[in-house]
Design an enzyme around this catalytic site. Structure first.
Site, short mmCIF file in Angstrom:
data_model
loop_
_atom_site.label_atom_id
_atom_site.label_comp_id
_atom_site.label_asym_id
_atom_site.label_seq_id
_atom_site.Cartn_x
_atom_site.Cartn_y
_atom_site.Cartn_z
CG ASP A 124 8.65 0.59 4.73
OD1 ASP A 124 8.62 1.44 3.82
OD2 ASP A 124 7.80 0.55 5.64
CD GLU A 177 4.16 0.84 6.80
OE1 GLU A 177 5.04 1.18 7.61
OE2 GLU A 177 3.66 1.65 5.98
CG ASP A 228 -0.22 -0.01 2.53
OD1 ASP A 228 0.68 -0.85 2.70
OD2 ASP A 228 -0.54 0.80 3.43
#
Length: 466
Positions: free
Chosen positions: A168, A144, A77
């Protein structure tokens, strides 16, 4: 294809394909299906759960069969924000990618490099049978950005790896080895409306930089919701009709707007008051002719503004043993007043569990004291620093060999899924890395093309160590 000539080609090919797929948090079904179909088309074992998380397994390359499995992880996402005046429907429109020198951007919107860069690198690795690597367990999580919801609901019982490389992070040469825990908090307060006499006015705050409510909270970036409330306090006779500020609780809002009613004889002085910049924000004040409209009373208007400004906001405590690093903070990311219902949403973060709970308790007490309701969601734990880490040692050594420089090893004041995965996988050894990105969670978001290449080469070199 905008990115077809960029290197590494496979990474940017998958990034461009992903950029055509709607994937705002809470709307990732198409992205999950795309990843699942990728695995099926290549005969790779995979599973997709009810939330939309996808796990793909790939056997070790020749010579690495006896090595322990490595988990690679990123989220599907993205935060969806656009510039004022930009017409873009994130539920159906592809992102319009733009190259500006070394920087990749999206025209008028967030880019989704957070965490599309991770997804693209993971798929490129899974797609290439010539890359040396141990057994790979590739974990693609969802939602997330709205509380690590995918990772929280992920079944890890079939994961064998106890070494995790999370992709990330947003700064090349930085190894993240710990992060804050957090939660989303909502306060709602019903306030009656009644017909109001006077002129209908609009005050808009814009021009603020915005930013990430964890990684950039220490920069003391003005919060547009707060600036708006401070401005409105200078109008004692104003009666609020609506408030609209911020789109994501984990983004420091860069603009906010209020609609209210003023007595006609106060409009000119209000116009003079706001014909200026306030705290580097642009104040835009407009008014219309008389219109019948329902609004809060002047007393309830002050009650709403006092509530906004009496709540804590920003950095609350710094780490005593890590100079310059934030320990506890919160951000008023979403402000709404619609049809007599006031809603405030905060992102609360802390690497100290007790301080996180104390801050949430303070917000709950504030809600109860004014007659409102309070709820919390999306709780996630802190990812605690691991004193001994074989993975960290390998990644420091490889980075030093490749770049001739020492990497930065740090903990961060932002949520990463590593904490949740560490709870589910006892003994997990994890490090988070990523290429250079700037201004994530804002329409100015950009991703360095050259840094993607270096990060890709670095990841492959680490995997080659087994």
């Amino acid at each position: 294809m905008v990115l077809e000539n960029l290197e590494p080609r496979a990474v940017f090919r998958f990034f461009e394909e992903l950029s055509r797929i709607p994937r705002e948090s809470g709307n990732t079904a198409a992205a999950s299906a795309w990843v699942e179909e990728f695995a099926k088309a290549r005969g790779l074992r995979c599973r997709r759960d009810e939330l939309g998380n996808v796990v793909i397994w790939k056997d070790a390359s020749p010579g690495y069969e006896g090595r322990p499995a490595v988990i690679l992880q990123g989220h599907l996402d993205m935060v969806c924000v656009q510039d004022p005046g930009v017409e873009h429907d994130f539920t159906r429109d592809p992102l319009e990618l733009v190259l500006d020198g070394d920087w990749l951007k999206a025209k008028g919107t967030t880019l989704g490099g957070d965490d599309g860069a991770a997804v693209a690198m993971m798929l490129a690795l899974l797609d290439d049978d010539g890359i040396p690597h141990p057994p790979i367990e590739a974990v693609f999580t969802v939602d997330e950005e709205i509380g690590l919801l995918g990772a929280a609901g992920l079944d890890c019982s079939d994961l064998q790896g106890r070494t995790l490389i999370n992709l990330d992070s947003e700064a090349e040469g930085v190894l993240t080895v710990g992060c804050a825990g957090g939660a989303r908090c909502d306060l709602e307060l019903a306030l009656p409306t009644r017909p109001a006499a006077g002129k209908r006015c609009t005050l808009a705050i814009s021009g603020l930089p915005g930013g990430h409510s964890g990684a950039e909270i220490h920069k003391n970036i003005p919060n547009a919701n707060w600036v708006l409330a401070q401005c409105l306090q200078a109008l004692p006779e104003a009666r609020l009709v609506s408030l609209h500020g911020g789109e994501q609780d984990n983004a420091i809002p860069d603009r906010a707007q209020a609609v209210f009613v003023l007595p006609e004889d106060q409009v000119d002085s209000a116009a003079e008051k706001f014909h200026e910049r306030k705290e580097d924000a642009v104040c835009s004040f407009t008014w219309a002719t008389h219109e019948p409209v329902d609004a809060l009373s002047a007393e309830d208007t002050h009650k709403a503004l006092d509530l906004i400004l009496s709540a804590p906001n920003g950095v609350q405590a710094m780490e005593p043993d890590l100079p310059g690093q934030v320990r506890t903070s919160l951000n008023l990311g979403i402000l709404r007043l619609e049809e007599g219902k006031l809603r405030l949403t905060w992102s609360v973060r802390s690497s100290a569990a007790a301080e996180k709970e104390a801050l949430i308790g303070q917000l709950q007490a504030l809600a109860e004291s004014c007659g409102g309701t309070f709820s919390r969601r999306g709780d996630y734990p802190a990812w605690e620093y691991r004193p001994e880490s074989r993975l960290r040692d390998v990644m420091v050594r490889v980075y030093r060999e490749q770049s001739g420089k020492e990497p930065v090893v740090e903990t961060i004041h932002a949520g990463l899924e590593c904490g949740l995965l560490a709870e589910k996988l006892p003994g997990l050894d994890a490090v988070s890395i990523g290429p250079d990105m700037r201004d994530i969670h804002s329409p100015r978001e950009r991703l360095s093309v050259s840094s993607v290449r270096r990060t890709w080469d670095y990841l492959l070199a680490v995997l080659a160590q087994g």
